[in-house]
Motif scaffolding. Sequence first.
Motif, mmCIF file in Angstrom:
data_model
loop_
_atom_site.group_PDB
_atom_site.id
_atom_site.type_symbol
_atom_site.label_atom_id
_atom_site.label_comp_id
_atom_site.label_asym_id
_atom_site.label_seq_id
_atom_site.Cartn_x
_atom_site.Cartn_y
_atom_site.Cartn_z
ATOM 1 N N UNK A 234 29.892 -2.674 -19.253
ATOM 2 C CA UNK A 234 30.850 -1.564 -19.356
ATOM 3 C C UNK A 234 31.405 -1.194 -17.987
ATOM 4 N N UNK A 250 32.038 2.294 -13.381
ATOM 5 C CA UNK A 250 31.180 2.229 -14.558
ATOM 6 C C UNK A 250 31.749 3.143 -15.617
ATOM 7 N N UNK A 251 31.961 2.604 -16.797
ATOM 8 C CA UNK A 251 32.541 3.386 -17.877
ATOM 9 C C UNK A 251 31.426 4.062 -18.672
ATOM 10 N N UNK A 252 31.776 5.187 -19.314
ATOM 11 C CA UNK A 252 30.808 5.794 -20.224
ATOM 12 C C UNK A 252 30.994 5.235 -21.630
ATOM 13 N N UNK A 253 31.936 4.311 -21.775
ATOM 14 C CA UNK A 253 32.250 3.788 -23.102
ATOM 15 C C UNK A 253 31.696 2.373 -23.259
ATOM 16 N N UNK A 254 32.004 1.771 -24.390
ATOM 17 C CA UNK A 254 31.564 0.393 -24.652
ATOM 18 C C UNK A 254 32.339 -0.568 -23.747
ATOM 19 N N UNK A 255 31.860 -1.811 -23.611
ATOM 20 C CA UNK A 255 32.450 -2.731 -22.629
ATOM 21 C C UNK A 255 33.928 -3.064 -22.863
ATOM 22 N N UNK A 312 30.616 13.734 -27.244
ATOM 23 C CA UNK A 312 30.471 12.711 -26.231
ATOM 24 C C UNK A 312 29.495 11.614 -26.630
ATOM 25 N N UNK A 313 28.975 11.671 -27.801
ATOM 26 C CA UNK A 313 27.993 10.663 -28.189
ATOM 27 C C UNK A 313 28.698 9.365 -28.545
ATOM 28 N N UNK A 314 30.033 9.396 -28.520
ATOM 29 C CA UNK A 314 30.767 8.170 -28.706
ATOM 30 C C UNK A 314 30.547 7.549 -30.053
#
Lengths: 401, 156
Positions: A234, A250-255, A312-314
Amino acid sequence: MSAPEVFNLGQTPITSHAFNADRSRVAVSLNSNDVTIFDRQRNDWTPTETLSEHDKLITSIDWAPNSNRIVTSAQDRNAYVWQQTPDPQTGHMIWKPTLVLLRINRAATFVKWSPNEDKFAVASGARAIAICSFDPEGDWWVSRLLKKPIRSTILSVDWHPNNVLLAAGGADMKARVFSAYIKDVDKRPVPTVWGEKLPFNTLCGDYTSPSGGWVHSVGFSPSGDVLAFAAHDSSITVVYPGSQAIYHIRMTTLPLVTLTWTSEEAIVAAGHDCQPFVFSGNEGGWQLIGTLDDANANKASGRSGFGGPASPVGRLQSSAFNTFRNADSRGSSNSNATESELFTVHQNTITNIRPYDGVPGAVSRISSSGVDGKLVVWDVSAVSPISVGGLAGKVGGMSLR
Amino acid sequence: MDVSFRKIDIDQYEEDVLLDNELYEADPRDPTQVLNDTKQKGAAVHSSLSKGDIQGALELVLSDAPYGPNVEEAKNLNLQTLVTILNSTKATEIPGVVKSLSQDSQDTLMKYLYKGMGLPGWGDVSGSVLLGWHEKLTEVAGTGCIVRAMTDRRVV
């Protein structure tokens, strides 16, 4: 600021897409052994031609804008170059395939024309990249293999504007820059930040992301002096070889799995989070500045569902999660309610982003395609900022309909 | 379905096998030094904890965490030290602590949480503690942090 143009090409994943020079036609593979060419008619795309020659899944397509040739790679370990020629009997223009001698024993995974369109690179699972050039005597495409020090499958490649250097990212967790100099094709390249003497297979750079992971996508900046790559941890990494500055975001999301430079100081990248993110920066530093997929605009255009507070739990808050939660807390197991819609335009992973409008260094629109069978054209100036905590929330905010 | 084929070592006839240690950079320290460092860190963590400095203790235990082969003892020791911190933090303090950690530390913490959950019987950690930290950490660092914990070959 204009809304993205969305086209549904099918219910199947789009493996790869490539437009012709004037964007009136697009070659796609709908997760099959064939390439389908769609022609644009006003605001719709209609399939007009099918290119069948591969006998395993097609992995990648590239359409050379000037010479109007299509190159395809597939899991059958072959690549074909398709050229329009008149049919000797009917006189109609047909696409004629030419086999490329790849000499690889694993699937071909990715293909890309060089800027001058006199070479192309085929990445493969055989720990090698085939650099292919045309041999007029034999009337076929021959290849030379870049092998060292590749340790695993190569997943993507990108050409430097000088037609000689090639960036490659792969499953051995490395992004590398090679020289793909072919004596009969290339003139001696002028020295760049990547090196001065560049015989074939010179390794000019070797980079990793902060936590490792497959390198899904690589890209040279328009000048060729900067390299960006996205990896499965990610993250997106920007490398300045001149000053040796390396920036990891660095992302807080999926790659992210695909990226493209829109100017010397901007990158658009997308992946498993189903929306194109915009990054901006220069030699002093890089940051994520927003997304092209404006959640509010989408809702206004008549999408079903409710925004709700950003969670924010995506993606943890996925449809499956909701189904189980409803079953658990409310005792409901309504099977009709399991069909869900994401708040993003793309409803599944975006696997391909390409420049659509503009020249290298000043791209004004990009096109994206993905697993949901959609082809979308985005205006890169229409960046919506991501509020704190709302980044993952947009995808997280799924609705039941 | 018979899945035993998945256990077949398909690399045994391959001359040029891609080894695990080619996929990440090895710890430059030798195993005994790693163990000593970890022991020293443990002591420092206890003194931080007695002062009530949870964030400092966490940063300490998560920096230079032992990884790779031949350092099992140090790995377990570091996990024990970390678990002491996790257990002694009040649930209300967790969000603040997690937020103030560096990105590196957040990623390493996520690795330890998954390691803890992977232990048989979850070791001497209670599940609710690990899940509580996991929830708060995910709220701050997102799914990206989980992906990094799974992707990184430098297993703690």
